[in-house]
Design a protein around this motif. Structure first.
Motif, PDB file in Angstrom:
ATOM      1  N   MET A  79     -17.854 -42.424  28.981  1.00 40.16           N
ATOM      2  CA  MET A  79     -16.749 -41.797  28.023  1.00 40.16           C
ATOM      3  C   MET A  79     -16.086 -42.923  27.039  1.00 40.16           C
ATOM      4  N   SER A  80     -15.953 -42.706  26.091  1.00 43.76           N
ATOM      5  CA  SER A  80     -15.929 -44.622  25.430  1.00 43.76           C
ATOM      6  C   SER A  80     -14.629 -44.884  25.450  1.00 43.76           C
ATOM      7  N   LEU A  81     -14.089 -45.823  25.241  1.00 41.90           N
ATOM      8  CA  LEU A  81     -12.760 -46.389  25.018  1.00 41.90           C
ATOM      9  C   LEU A  81     -11.939 -46.438  23.597  1.00 41.90           C
ATOM     10  N   THR A  82     -10.883 -45.937  23.542  1.00 41.54           N
ATOM     11  CA  THR A  82      -9.753 -45.730  22.567  1.00 41.54           C
ATOM     12  C   THR A  82      -9.999 -46.740  22.048  1.00 41.54           C
ATOM     13  N   PRO A  83      -9.799 -46.688  19.999  1.00 41.58           N
ATOM     14  CA  PRO A  83      -9.415 -47.625  19.298  1.00 41.58           C
ATOM     15  C   PRO A  83      -8.735 -48.808  19.876  1.00 41.58           C
ATOM     16  N   PRO A  84      -9.560 -49.827  19.497  1.00 36.44           N
ATOM     17  CA  PRO A  84      -8.100 -50.976  19.692  1.00 36.44           C
ATOM     18  C   PRO A  84      -7.082 -50.786  18.650  1.00 36.44           C
ATOM     19  N   LEU A  85      -5.209 -51.165  19.237  1.00 34.32           N
ATOM     20  CA  LEU A  85      -4.268 -51.055  18.106  1.00 34.32           C
ATOM     21  C   LEU A  85      -3.926 -51.952  17.705  1.00 34.32           C
ATOM     22  N   ARG A  86      -4.539 -52.951  17.630  1.00 36.47           N
ATOM     23  CA  ARG A  86      -3.892 -54.508  17.306  1.00 36.47           C
ATOM     24  C   ARG A  86      -3.154 -54.950  17.232  1.00 36.47           C
TER      25      ARG A  86
END
Length: 225
Positions: free
Chosen positions: A1-8
């Motif tokens: 499962m891929s990680l969620t996109p970074p929030l910055r």
């Protein structure tokens, strides 16, 4: 499962004790010299709520000296960060509550230590207090506002639901207070939910939502979306 996109994501600032002004109340940074007499009367006086301290880890206070020591500790604390509730029209001090569990690196903050005098309970003032603290938190970049309470505390759970907090689950055997087990119910509002909730609060708090006797025309649950 891929990680969620970074929030910055960038950390937010810790809240200050600056006064928060509402229509019916204002929240002032707790000052025992200025607020002590009013809070003693509201929270321990003859017309105070006899059930107020049942689910608190402290109180009731049978002696003023112990109460004043409690206020002094609270006033010096940064987390929890305590505010006194002052009625705008009369200047009467009607309660105390705080921010706590302040996690600036995550944008998470909680409202708690809610000690309202009997006159404040189920009142316009009580609702406006929560609105002011929630608005202040989200306007300052917080992502998450929490409410936690003893699972046996039906009044607090009803309040959380009325104020628009979503139930998240139960932490079993979470704490021991006054030699009793506390299962803790967790609630939250997140930043994406706040605009609709804020609009509902503002519609509910508007003067035209109340009749000549001060009775609400529409309930908050009907207006907050």
């Amino acid at each position: 499962m891929s990680l969620t996109p970074p929030l910055r994501w960038q950390a937010v600032s810790a809240p200050s004790r600056d006064t928060l002004q509402g229509r019916s109340v204002r929240l002032e940074g707790l000052n025992p010299a200025r607020h002590g007499d009013g809070l003693w009367q509201a929270l321990q006086g003859p017309d105070s709520d006899p059930l107020l301290w049942d689910y608190m880890s402290y109180g009731p206070f049978n002696e003023r000296a112990a109460f004043d020591a409690w206020l002094t500790r609270n006033a010096a604390s940064q987390d929890p960060l305590f505010f006194a509730v002052v009625e705008q029209s009369s200047g009467q001090v009607q309660g105390v509550l705080s921010y706590l569990s302040i996690a600036v690196e995550h944008g998470s903050i909680e409202i708690g230590h809610v000690c309202f005098g009997h006159v404040m309970q189920r009142s316009v003032q009580a609702t406006e207090v929560i609105y002011l603290l929630a608005k202040h938190a989200f306007n300052n970049g917080y992502r998450r506002l929490e409410w936690k309470c003893n699972n046996d505390n039906a009044r607090s759970k009803r309040a959380a639901e009325r104020f628009g907090f979503s139930y998240e689950g139960l932490f079993r055997q979470h704490r021991v207070f006054k030699d009793r087990n506390r299962d803790t119910a967790w609630y939250s509002i997140i930043d994406s939910e706040w605009p609709a909730l804020a609009a509902g609060y503002e519609r509910w708090l508007a003067l035209d939502n109340f009749d000549a006797k001060g009775q609400q025309k529409m309930r908050l649950e009907q207006l907050r979306g």
